[in-house]
Design a protein around this motif. Structure first.
Motif, short mmCIF file in Angstrom:
data_model
loop_
_atom_site.label_atom_id
_atom_site.label_comp_id
_atom_site.label_asym_id
_atom_site.label_seq_id
_atom_site.Cartn_x
_atom_site.Cartn_y
_atom_site.Cartn_z
N VAL A 104 0.83 -1.21 0.00
CA VAL A 104 0.00 0.00 0.00
C VAL A 104 0.86 1.26 0.00
O VAL A 104 2.03 1.25 0.39
CB VAL A 104 -0.96 0.02 1.21
N GLN A 149 -5.78 -4.91 1.69
CA GLN A 149 -5.16 -3.88 0.85
C GLN A 149 -5.92 -3.66 -0.45
O GLN A 149 -5.62 -2.73 -1.19
CB GLN A 149 -3.72 -4.28 0.50
N THR A 201 -7.00 -0.26 -1.58
CA THR A 201 -5.99 0.80 -1.52
C THR A 201 -4.93 0.67 -2.59
O THR A 201 -4.15 1.61 -2.80
CB THR A 201 -5.31 0.81 -0.13
#
Length: 457
Positions: free
Chosen positions: A348, A376, A379
């Motif tokens: 990320v 994740q 993102t």
């Protein structure tokens, strides 16, 4: 008569209770623990103040106003914490009667090098010498005013295994300090974080042959100290928050066959990791390389190595990799030999470039590590090129989207097909139009010549 005797008995009991165990009146006593945290204590208790009917193993006198440490009475204490006081001085043999003591915390005080002498840690006196505090294994001296160590400081506590000196103004490890540290043959953990060090003495780690964890976080080191080459059993290295710009083959130029965990995060100046920079770390299992805002490139051959005479490559068995919050645009599949064995992966907070070079991340990597990157998913997104900005990488994988390479101008030609069709249509339309125009031109030209001929005749 009976009433008078009863009254006297009650008075005697009240007097006894009032005089008994002042420690437990001021502090909280429970089973084997005496908790005196934040009681505004300015002086130590008298020997007779300690409870006689308790087997005390843990004493916490943190966050008080103690200035001076006096000698403790015989207690069965294993752990004594005196952190966050105003301690400046400690009496000689202050802990000699605490023969079972295994952990002593003197951190966050105002202890200076001048007031920290070996006599502080003397044990009981034998016929010809003072016995050591043989059971003391952990000593915390962090956040004091220590700038050097006396060479004989640890002569009575030679069995130390954990020593923390963090946040002291050491600046340089002088000869006395090196001798003091070299006198600890069983030392396993050494914390030198935030001590303003620029380097380590070359042979500092030669004597402590059992050192497993070294913390050098938050110093002023512009390169990885060459002294690490002389470590014998180092397993964990904390090197975050140091002003290193580039990591290359000279950073870890000698084999470190036991190093399994490396921390190099929050390094504001780090921009590039070159080929072979970590190829000597053959046992590395965990790499934490995050929050380096200028780190934009990691060479594909950072970890890989070849033995002499062999063509096949080898990679360290990394199972935890943190690359979060750097400035990375791409990630080469060759960086690791076996991505599928990862137990933890953080990607990320990077500036991912969504082009053909990163196609493998979408098509191969993310599906392979889906179980460890679920949090994740929302993102991880494209930052460049502009046409792809904000697109989620996992959505591209779900849609089986194939990213194209950037052109020479750095643009993403997603609409090349439409452009080519447009050009082709334009060409097809332009040919007949051009031919008609030429034909009309010739007709007009011929007509003009004919008219001129008639006029001539």
């Amino acid at each position: 008569m009976h009433q008078i005797e009863l009254l006297l008995l009650v008075l005697l009991l009240w007097t006894a209770v009032a005089k008994a165990d002042p420690v437990c009146k001021v502090c909280m006593c429970s089973e084997t623990t005496v908790n005196c945290v934040a009681r505004n204590l300015q002086l130590h208790f008298n020997d007779s103040d300690w409870p006689s009917d308790m087997v005390i193993t843990d004493v916490m006198i943190d966050n008080n106003q103690l200035v001076h440490v006096t000698q403790y009475p015989p207690l069965a204490v294993l752990r004594l914490s005196l952190s966050h006081n105003n301690i400046v001085g400690i009496d000689s043999a202050a802990f000699m009667h605490l023969q079972n003591l295994t952990e002593l915390d003197l951190s966050h005080n105002f202890i200076t090098s001048e007031n920290l002498a070996s006599d502080v840690f003397k044990g009981v006196f034998a016929p010809d010498r003072y016995q050591p505090l043989a059971n003391l294994e952990t000593l915390r001296l962090g956040s004091n005013a220590i700038h050097t160590l006396k060479s004989d400081l640890f002569e009575h506590i030679v069995n130390l295994r954990i020593l923390t000196l963090d946040a002291n103004p050491l600046r340089v490890l002088d000869q006395g300090t090196v001798l003091a540290l070299s006198s600890l043959p069983y030392l396993e953990v050494l914390d030198l974080s935030y001590t303003d060090l620029k380097d380590l003495p070359e042979y500092l780690l030669h004597t402590p042959k059992n050192l497993k964890v070294l913390n050098l976080t938050g110093n002023f080191m512009t390169r990885v100290p060459s002294a690490l080459e002389h470590s014998h059993a180092l397993e964990v290295l904390h090197f975050s928050e140091n002003p290193v710009v580039v990591l290359d083959r000279s950073s870890f130029k000698s084999d470190m066959p036991y190093l399994r965990e490396l921390h190099m995060s929050y390094m504001e100046n780090l921009t590039y990791i070159a080929s072979g920079a970590m190829s000597k770390l053959t046992a590395l299992q965990e790499l934490y390389l995050s929050h380096n805002p200028r780190l934009s490139s990691i060479h594909p051959d950072t970890f890989s190595s070849r033995r002499d005479g062999e063509k096949s490559e080898e990679w360290p068995p990394i199972v935890k990799l943190d690359l979060g919050h750097n400035n990375l645009a791409s990630l080469d599949r060759h960086l690791l030999g076996h991505w599928k064995i990862l137990q933890y992966l953080n990607l990320v907070g990077n500036r991912w470039l969504c082009d053909c070079e990163n196609q493998w991340m979408v098509s191969t990597l993310l599906p392979a590590v889906e179980n460890i990157t679920k949090y994740q998913i929302d993102t991880l997104e494209c930052v460049e090129p502009e046409q792809m900005r904000g697109r989620k990488l996992h959505e591209l994988e779900v849609r089986n989207y194939h990213m194209r390479c950037l052109d020479s101008a750095g643009n993403h030609p997603e609409k090349d097909a439409k452009m080519l069709v447009g050009i082709l249509v334009g060409v097809l339309l332009a040919v007949p139009v051009t031919m008609i125009a030429l034909l009309l031109f010739r007709i007009n030209a011929l007509g003009s010549l004919t008219a001129v001929g008639y006029q001539f005749w």
